[in-house]
Design an enzyme around this catalytic site. Structure first.
Site, PDB file in Angstrom:
ATOM      1  CE  LYS A  61      -3.028   7.165  -2.009  1.00 58.09           C
ATOM      2  NZ  LYS A  61      -3.072   6.824  -0.568  1.00 58.09           N
TER       3      LYS A  61
ATOM      4  CE  LYS B 223      -6.512   0.468   1.755  1.00 57.31           C
ATOM      5  NZ  LYS B 223      -5.522   1.538   1.501  1.00 57.31           N
TER       6      LYS B 223
ATOM      7  NE  ARG C 262      -6.161  -1.063  -1.912  1.00 60.72           N
ATOM      8  CZ  ARG C 262      -5.243  -1.651  -1.152  1.00 60.72           C
ATOM      9  NH1 ARG C 262      -5.446  -2.887  -0.732  1.00 60.72           N
ATOM     10  NH2 ARG C 262      -4.145  -1.014  -0.810  1.00 60.72           N
TER      11      ARG C 262
ATOM     12  CG  ASP D 230      -2.069   0.944   1.152  1.00 55.47           C
ATOM     13  OD1 ASP D 230      -2.099   1.751   0.221  1.00 55.47           O
ATOM     14  OD2 ASP D 230      -2.955   0.870   2.020  1.00 55.47           O
ATOM     15  CG  ASP D 231      -0.142   4.870  -0.268  1.00 53.53           C
ATOM     16  OD1 ASP D 231      -0.923   4.369  -1.093  1.00 53.53           O
ATOM     17  OD2 ASP D 231      -0.427   5.859   0.422  1.00 53.53           O
TER      18      ASP D 231
ATOM     19  CG  ASP E  50      -2.121   0.732  -3.265  1.00 46.78           C
ATOM     20  OD1 ASP E  50      -0.958   1.171  -3.148  1.00 46.78           O
ATOM     21  OD2 ASP E  50      -3.036   1.051  -2.479  1.00 46.78           O
ATOM     22  CG  ASN E  51      -1.231   4.137  -4.723  1.00 48.12           C
ATOM     23  OD1 ASN E  51      -2.330   3.755  -4.310  1.00 48.12           O
ATOM     24  ND2 ASN E  51      -0.296   4.607  -3.905  1.00 48.12           N
TER      25      ASN E  51
ATOM     26  CG  HIS F  86     -10.178   1.100   0.955  1.00 47.68           C
ATOM     27  ND1 HIS F  86      -9.125   1.966   0.735  1.00 47.68           N
ATOM     28  CD2 HIS F  86     -11.191   1.847   1.444  1.00 47.68           C
ATOM     29  CE1 HIS F  86      -9.485   3.198   1.075  1.00 47.68           C
ATOM     30  NE2 HIS F  86     -10.730   3.145   1.515  1.00 47.68           N
TER      31      HIS F  86
ATOM     32  CG  HIS G  14      -1.555   4.116   3.652  1.00 44.51           C
ATOM     33  ND1 HIS G  14      -1.941   4.961   4.664  1.00 44.51           N
ATOM     34  CD2 HIS G  14      -2.326   4.426   2.581  1.00 44.51           C
ATOM     35  CE1 HIS G  14      -2.904   5.760   4.224  1.00 44.51           C
ATOM     36  NE2 HIS G  14      -3.156   5.455   2.959  1.00 44.51           N
TER      37      HIS G  14
ATOM     38  CB  CYS H 252      -5.873   2.435  -2.202  1.00 46.25           C
ATOM     39  SG  CYS H 252      -6.797   3.783  -1.484  1.00 46.25           S
TER      40      CYS H 252
END
Length: 508
Positions: free
Chosen positions: A357, A128, A74, A32-33, A317-318, A130, A215, A70
């Site tokens: 991001k 996660k 996803r 994540d991030d 994710d990014n 989301h 993140h 995110c």
């Protein structure tokens, strides 16, 4: 044509993996991030031996595209569709009147869990989610047999969090971890328990493990922070330049590549150098901890005798997040009571690319992707520079599993997926070099076809780049290549109309 190409890829893939006598287990691990250069195998000084080993024993994609943020990423990963088609054009929950921005995966889409479950797979999701916060939208309602994690967003490491409401659930039941719990460890514990104790032997499984790390907020275990406490006192420039040189040496980027301009100040002008260095040290500790846990997971596969026929994917994710704040200045950064980000260090994380991001420049949408499969990937250690996209996971996993994508599911007509299998790339076959990719998030937009990319920051002028010659997006050709500019702009507008991409901000 799309169906013909899909059939050809399917036949090709089955031929390439004919030595594998049964459906492989499939694991997708999502960070994540995490920035582009935050792994050792992509240039970092952060210790990531397990992911580096995965790359050396598998293949490393250097140009794997995501959706820049995110929730849309996803949704595309899980459905194989562009996020608007899946109902996730924005963040969750958006509660828009437009179906493309409803804030959860809709009923005209199927998840990878639903597709693979129909093909005989056990399915597990950890971490996660989301892509739908309401109870009927959770993983166990969208094709996953077991679920341990948080249905909402990220932000939780130590439990409970003082800052983010992220309850943890196991199969729909609320659980309350003790004070020693740390999410990266906890998510891995349950994933390992599934493999060791809950999976049915000789039946394949699909696992989607979505970590929150790295993140914000910056929170890590003290023993992990200690490893990096003196690492970043040299400042932004020294670390970024070292990463860039390592990337060139590893073959991640060309020796002729021009590094994008820095956005950080001169280190000597920074007033609180100790705090700045501490921020990056904690961030590095969070990445390091994630790698340690991936090592635990890989060790479990080996101990269970299922390593050979398990394909493991890893990506982010990014790109790195640009958010810059410290809401708890009185607290030591990295502790369970700290609520801070690493701010300008994102420019180091995203070496050598621009932006980050939520933006559609390469720093926001490109991630390294690792695939390791001892029984199926023979060209070990290969670096693949051809682009692929997050919505390619659905068709890829369908081919791996020998599954069938449904036209009707639960009485609903299902839209086609937009991706295409990247298995041919793994085996050295070229894909369509004129393939078109699209992006849009909160007014940031882009389209790429072949070597050309048109990109726009919200309410700014469009920029045109030749990505082959200028992958760091330095030389804007929008005033020199009018015909190409007009062609891509018209294609973007057609795509936006077809997929229901709305002007930003939304007219709710």
């Amino acid at each position: 044509m799309k169906k013909i190409l899909t059939l050809l890829f399917f036949v090709f893939s089955i031929t390439c993996i004919s030595q594998v006598t049964k459906q492989p287990n499939i694991i997708i691990i999502l960070a994540d991030d995490m920035g582009y250069s935050d792994l050792g195998c992509t240039g970092s000084e952060i210790e990531t031996p397990n992911l580096d080993k995965m790359a050396s024993e598998g293949v490393l994609f250097t140009h794997f595209y995501n959706a820049s943020v995110c929730c849309p990423t996803r949704a595309s990963l899980l459905t194989g569709q562009y996020q608007w088609d899946a109902g996730m054009g924005s963040m969750s929950p958006s509660r828009s009147k437009y179906s493309e921005y409803q804030g959860f995966i809709n009923e005209r889409s199927v998840t990878m869990g639903e597709v693979l479950k129909q093909s005989g797979y056990q399915t597990y999701m950890g971490g996660k989610w989301h892509v739908g916060n309401e109870r009927d939208m959770w993983p166990d309602k969208r094709g996953f047999d077991k679920f341990y994690g948080t249905p909402a967003g990220g932000g939780i490491y130590f439990y409970p969090s003082k800052f983010y409401d992220r309850p943890i659930f196991w199969n729909g039941e609320l659980v309350k971890p003790d004070t020693t719990w740390y999410s990266t460890d906890g998510f891995t514990d349950y994933a390992i328990n599934f493999i060791e104790n809950e999976r049915i032997d000789k039946k394949p499984f699909f696992m989607y493990l979505a970590y929150i790390a790295p993140h914000y907020p910056l929170q890590a275990k003290q023993q992990d922070i200690e490893k990096y406490k003196n690492k970043y006192s040299v400042g932004y420039e020294a670390v970024r330049n070292a990463r860039f040189k390592k990337q060139q040496k590893l073959g991640i980027v060309s020796n002729e590549l021009e590094l994008s301009p820095a956005v950080y100040p001169d280190w000597e002008s920074v007033e609180n150098k100790e705090q700045e260095a501490r921020e990056m040290a904690v961030y590095a500790a969070m990445v390091d901890c994630m790698d340690q846990n991936i090592g635990r997971l890989l060790k479990t596969l080996k101990e269970q005798g299922i390593e050979e026929n398990t394909i493991v994917f890893f990506l982010s994710d990014n790109g790195a997040g640009l958010t810059d704040f410290n809401k708890t200045p009185e607290v030591k950064i990295g502790s369970r009571n700290s609520n801070a980000t690493y701010g300008i260090w994102h420019n180091v994380s995203n070496t050598p690319y621009r932006k980050g991001k939520q933006m559609e420049h390469e720093g926001g949408i490109i991630t390294p992707m690792i695939a390791r499969w001892p029984a199926g990937i023979k060209n070990k250690g290969e670096i693949i520079h051809e682009p692929a996209h997050i919505n390619d996971f659905m068709p890829t996993c369908i081919e791996l599993a020998g599954a069938k994508y449904p036209k009707i599911f639960n009485g609903n007509e299902i839209g086609e997926y937009d991706g295409q299998s990247f298995l041919p790339l793994i085996y050295g076959k070229e894909q369509d070099k004129e393939r078109i990719y699209f992006w849009s998030f909160i007014g940031n937009k882009a389209i790429r076809q072949g070597d050309w990319k048109l990109v726009q920051l919200h309410e700014k002028d469009w920029e045109l780049y030749n990505i082959k010659n200028d992958p760091t997006e330095i030389n804007d050709l929008s005033k020199k290549e009018q015909a190409k500019f007009d062609e891509l702009h018209a294609m973007y507008n057609d795509f936006a109309k077809e997929h229901g991409v709305r002007p930003w901000p939304l007219d709710k």
